[in-house]
Scaffold this active site. Structure first.
Site, PDB file in Angstrom:
ATOM      1  N   GLN A   9     -39.453  23.682  18.957  1.00 13.28           N
ATOM      2  CA  GLN A   9     -38.524  23.816  20.083  1.00 13.28           C
ATOM      3  C   GLN A   9     -37.685  22.550  20.199  1.00 13.28           C
ATOM      4  O   GLN A   9     -38.095  21.582  20.842  1.00 13.28           O
ATOM      5  CB  GLN A   9     -39.264  24.098  21.388  1.00 13.28           C
ATOM      6  N   PHE A  10     -36.506  22.577  19.591  1.00  5.87           N
ATOM      7  CA  PHE A  10     -35.650  21.393  19.571  1.00  5.87           C
ATOM      8  C   PHE A  10     -35.156  21.013  20.959  1.00  5.87           C
ATOM      9  O   PHE A  10     -34.814  19.859  21.203  1.00  5.87           O
ATOM     10  CB  PHE A  10     -34.476  21.578  18.601  1.00  5.87           C
ATOM     11  N   THR A  11     -35.135  21.935  21.907  1.00  5.13           N
ATOM     12  CA  THR A  11     -34.634  21.610  23.243  1.00  5.13           C
ATOM     13  C   THR A  11     -35.543  20.630  23.986  1.00  5.13           C
ATOM     14  O   THR A  11     -35.105  20.023  24.968  1.00  5.13           O
ATOM     15  CB  THR A  11     -34.437  22.880  24.092  1.00  5.13           C
TER      16      THR A  11
END
Length: 145
Positions: free
Chosen positions: A78-80
């Site tokens: 999850q890059f966010t």
């Protein structure tokens, strides 16, 4: 490297309508990789997650870790998680790893987790995923190294 861990009764990840990974009781791990992260960061974070005491013992206290509980570990990229949200109303992603670096460290993390824990499931790096979970508690922690 950041990990949002949630103690779950169960969790799953679907990709394009197909079940890709699922666990029973254990930890859902959302993993964010920053551009300054290394394999050493991944190793430290994995050890912290496997040994973090978030499961109840016989007296109801959080004294047991994932390995003692023999729970599942569902790892989802999850890059966010590494977004800069300090200013404005739109997240910035300049701290995030490049897709190539992020995928390499994510895969390294998954490989190390599978070598050290018997029940590991995953999402797919960069995929549009639908994650389902029953959060137990709720119990949620943000871990960073």
């Amino acid at each position: 490297m950041k990990a949002l861990i949630q103690r779950v009764q169960s969790a799953s990840v679907d990709i394009a309508g197909e079940r890709h990974g699922e666990i029973g009781a254990g930890i859902l791990l959302l993993l964010g990789v920053e551009k300054t992260d290394t394999r050493s960061n991944a190793d430290k974070l994995l050890q912290k997650i496997l040994n973090y005491r978030i499961f109840a013992d016989s007296e109801g206290r959080m004294n047991l870790n994932l390995q003692q509980r023999q729970g599942g570990l569902l790892i989802v990229s999850q890059f966010t998680l590494v977004a800069d949200t300090a200013k404005g109303l739109r997240p910035g992603f300049s701290k995030g790893a490049t897709p190539q670096q992020g995928e390499a460290l994510y895969q390294y993390f998954v490989d190390q987790a599978r070598a050290q824990h018997p029940d590991v499931a995953t999402g797919r790096f960069g995929a549009d995923m639908q994650v389902g979970l029953i959060n137990d508690g709720p119990v949620t922690f943000l871990l960073e190294v």
